[in-house]
Scaffold this motif. Structure first.
Motif, PDB file in Angstrom:
ATOM      1  N   ARG A   4       0.723  -1.242  -0.118  1.00  0.00           N
ATOM      2  CA  ARG A   4       0.188   0.005   0.061  1.00  0.00           C
ATOM      3  C   ARG A   4       0.815   1.324  -0.057  1.00  0.00           C
ATOM      4  O   ARG A   4       0.621   2.179  -0.707  1.00  0.00           O
ATOM      5  CB  ARG A   4      -0.897   0.107   1.232  1.00  0.00           C
ATOM      6  CG  ARG A   4      -1.977   0.928   1.188  1.00  0.00           C
ATOM      7  CD  ARG A   4      -2.747   0.875   2.469  1.00  0.00           C
ATOM      8  NE  ARG A   4      -4.051   1.815   2.324  1.00  0.00           N
ATOM      9  CZ  ARG A   4      -4.927   1.535   2.717  1.00  0.00           C
ATOM     10  NH1 ARG A   4      -5.464   0.611   3.276  1.00  0.00           N
ATOM     11  NH2 ARG A   4      -5.941   2.711   2.214  1.00  0.00           N
ATOM     12  N   LEU A   7       2.356   1.754  -3.512  1.00  0.00           N
ATOM     13  CA  LEU A   7       1.162   2.168  -4.352  1.00  0.00           C
ATOM     14  C   LEU A   7       1.062   3.822  -4.280  1.00  0.00           C
ATOM     15  O   LEU A   7       0.718   4.268  -5.034  1.00  0.00           O
ATOM     16  CB  LEU A   7       0.013   1.457  -4.111  1.00  0.00           C
ATOM     17  CG  LEU A   7      -1.225   1.706  -4.884  1.00  0.00           C
ATOM     18  CD1 LEU A   7      -0.716   1.445  -6.473  1.00  0.00           C
ATOM     19  CD2 LEU A   7      -2.541   0.972  -4.822  1.00  0.00           C
ATOM     20  N   ILE A   8       0.928   4.351  -2.711  1.00  0.00           N
ATOM     21  CA  ILE A   8       0.690   5.467  -2.702  1.00  0.00           C
ATOM     22  C   ILE A   8       1.671   6.547  -3.123  1.00  0.00           C
ATOM     23  O   ILE A   8       1.666   7.478  -3.559  1.00  0.00           O
ATOM     24  CB  ILE A   8       0.410   5.769  -1.047  1.00  0.00           C
ATOM     25  CG1 ILE A   8      -0.944   5.257  -0.575  1.00  0.00           C
ATOM     26  CG2 ILE A   8       0.490   7.266  -0.620  1.00  0.00           C
ATOM     27  CD1 ILE A   8      -1.179   5.073   1.151  1.00  0.00           C
ATOM     28  N   LEU A  10       3.754   5.606  -5.495  1.00  0.00           N
ATOM     29  CA  LEU A  10       3.885   5.616  -7.042  1.00  0.00           C
ATOM     30  C   LEU A  10       2.638   6.632  -7.679  1.00  0.00           C
ATOM     31  O   LEU A  10       2.935   7.200  -8.710  1.00  0.00           O
ATOM     32  CB  LEU A  10       3.823   4.461  -7.668  1.00  0.00           C
ATOM     33  CG  LEU A  10       4.758   3.477  -7.493  1.00  0.00           C
ATOM     34  CD1 LEU A  10       4.355   1.874  -7.963  1.00  0.00           C
ATOM     35  CD2 LEU A  10       5.939   3.889  -8.123  1.00  0.00           C
ATOM     36  N   LYS A  11       1.805   6.782  -6.871  1.00  0.00           N
ATOM     37  CA  LYS A  11       0.581   7.615  -7.373  1.00  0.00           C
ATOM     38  C   LYS A  11       1.002   9.263  -6.996  1.00  0.00           C
ATOM     39  O   LYS A  11       0.969   9.848  -7.879  1.00  0.00           O
ATOM     40  CB  LYS A  11      -0.629   7.689  -6.298  1.00  0.00           C
ATOM     41  CG  LYS A  11      -1.751   6.317  -6.911  1.00  0.00           C
ATOM     42  CD  LYS A  11      -2.774   6.151  -6.109  1.00  0.00           C
ATOM     43  CE  LYS A  11      -3.361   4.661  -6.701  1.00  0.00           C
ATOM     44  NZ  LYS A  11      -4.732   4.670  -5.842  1.00  0.00           N
ATOM     45  N   GLU A  12       1.623   9.345  -6.084  1.00  0.00           N
ATOM     46  CA  GLU A  12       2.226  10.923  -5.806  1.00  0.00           C
ATOM     47  C   GLU A  12       3.482  11.006  -6.727  1.00  0.00           C
ATOM     48  O   GLU A  12       3.310  12.102  -7.152  1.00  0.00           O
ATOM     49  CB  GLU A  12       2.717  10.861  -4.202  1.00  0.00           C
ATOM     50  CG  GLU A  12       1.599  10.823  -3.101  1.00  0.00           C
ATOM     51  CD  GLU A  12       2.221  10.869  -1.692  1.00  0.00           C
ATOM     52  OE1 GLU A  12       3.495  11.019  -1.544  1.00  0.00           O
ATOM     53  OE2 GLU A  12       1.449  10.772  -0.859  1.00  0.00           O
ATOM     54  N   GLU A  13       4.081  10.174  -7.110  1.00  0.00           N
ATOM     55  CA  GLU A  13       5.302  10.262  -8.044  1.00  0.00           C
ATOM     56  C   GLU A  13       4.440  10.554  -9.282  1.00  0.00           C
ATOM     57  O   GLU A  13       5.118  11.452 -10.147  1.00  0.00           O
ATOM     58  CB  GLU A  13       6.112   9.116  -8.223  1.00  0.00           C
ATOM     59  CG  GLU A  13       7.162   9.326  -8.892  1.00  0.00           C
ATOM     60  CD  GLU A  13       8.390  10.326  -8.446  1.00  0.00           C
ATOM     61  OE1 GLU A  13       9.145  10.870  -9.175  1.00  0.00           O
ATOM     62  OE2 GLU A  13       8.396  10.505  -7.068  1.00  0.00           O
ATOM     63  N   LYS A  14       3.493   9.709  -9.686  1.00  0.00           N
ATOM     64  CA  LYS A  14       2.846  10.083 -11.100  1.00  0.00           C
ATOM     65  C   LYS A  14       2.269  11.601 -11.022  1.00  0.00           C
ATOM     66  O   LYS A  14       2.258  12.390 -11.963  1.00  0.00           O
ATOM     67  CB  LYS A  14       1.810   9.268 -11.190  1.00  0.00           C
ATOM     68  CG  LYS A  14       0.960   9.248 -12.599  1.00  0.00           C
ATOM     69  CD  LYS A  14      -0.232   8.447 -12.441  1.00  0.00           C
ATOM     70  CE  LYS A  14      -0.824   8.606 -13.794  1.00  0.00           C
ATOM     71  NZ  LYS A  14      -1.998   7.595 -14.097  1.00  0.00           N
ATOM     72  N   ARG A  15       1.544  12.047  -9.953  1.00  0.00           N
ATOM     73  CA  ARG A  15       0.894  13.466  -9.711  1.00  0.00           C
ATOM     74  C   ARG A  15       2.105  14.188  -9.909  1.00  0.00           C
ATOM     75  O   ARG A  15       1.918  15.305 -10.727  1.00  0.00           O
ATOM     76  CB  ARG A  15       0.240  13.563  -8.573  1.00  0.00           C
ATOM     77  CG  ARG A  15      -1.139  13.383  -8.544  1.00  0.00           C
ATOM     78  CD  ARG A  15      -1.716  13.526  -7.461  1.00  0.00           C
ATOM     79  NE  ARG A  15      -2.625  12.801  -6.948  1.00  0.00           N
ATOM     80  CZ  ARG A  15      -2.696  12.122  -5.904  1.00  0.00           C
ATOM     81  NH1 ARG A  15      -1.652  12.505  -4.823  1.00  0.00           N
ATOM     82  NH2 ARG A  15      -3.287  11.038  -5.560  1.00  0.00           N
ATOM     83  N   GLU A  18       3.319  14.518 -13.585  1.00  0.00           N
ATOM     84  CA  GLU A  18       2.400  15.285 -14.356  1.00  0.00           C
ATOM     85  C   GLU A  18       2.414  16.868 -14.172  1.00  0.00           C
ATOM     86  O   GLU A  18       1.978  17.668 -15.160  1.00  0.00           O
ATOM     87  CB  GLU A  18       0.813  14.523 -13.868  1.00  0.00           C
ATOM     88  CG  GLU A  18       0.586  13.259 -14.761  1.00  0.00           C
ATOM     89  CD  GLU A  18      -0.561  12.605 -14.378  1.00  0.00           C
ATOM     90  OE1 GLU A  18      -1.408  13.042 -13.452  1.00  0.00           O
ATOM     91  OE2 GLU A  18      -0.835  11.669 -14.931  1.00  0.00           O
TER      92      GLU A  18
END
Length: 148
Positions: A4, A7-8, A10-15, A18
């Motif tokens: 988890r 995953l968090i 990776l999402k923050e890194e993606k944001r 972007e």
């Protein structure tokens, strides 16, 4: 499997990626927009100078042509009167006519030169103001780009 936390992360890194990409896109767009505005203003200033200089040249030609016609008219009148009257009367009349025409010619020439000087001064001042405005906008755009 991904935990988890990963995953968090990776999402923050993606944001974050972007967000950086959108900032870069905005910078590039603003830079292109400023560059296009500067090019347009520069072209407009050159075109305006061309039009004004052409106008001034045509005005000068018209004034010169009118002065030539005036001088020809005065000379022809003088010649006609010279043939019709006695020499003494003609000399007085011709002297007065030529003097008057010359003063008028000189005054019109001076007035035309003064007008063209004012127009040129006005065009120069407007051009200077336009260049200052472009410089200010360029500095402002650069400052905005630095912030982003």
């Amino acid at each position: 499997w991904i935990s988890r936390r990963e995953l968090i992360y990776l999402k923050e890194e993606k944001r974050r990626i972007e967000n950086e990409a959108s900032i870069k896109l905005q910078k590039m767009f603003r830079g292109l927009s400023c560059s296009m505005k500067y090019s347009l203003l520069s072209f407009s200033a050159v075109e305006l100078q061309r039009v004004v200089r052409g106008f001034l040249a045509r005005e000068k030609f018209i004034i010169d042509l009118a002065n030539v016609i005036l001088v020809q008219s005065v000379a022809r009148r003088f010649t006609t009167k010279e043939r019709a009257k006695q020499i003494r009367l003609l000399q007085n009349l011709a002297s007065t006519t030529i003097s008057s025409a010359w003063r008028g010619f000189v005054d019109r020439c001076n007035f035309a030169i003064m007008l063209s000087g004012f127009a040129l001064l006005q065009a120069t001042a407007r051009g200077c103001d336009a260049r200052k405005k472009v410089r200010r906008e360029t500095v402002a755009a650069t400052a905005i780009q630095r912030v982003y």
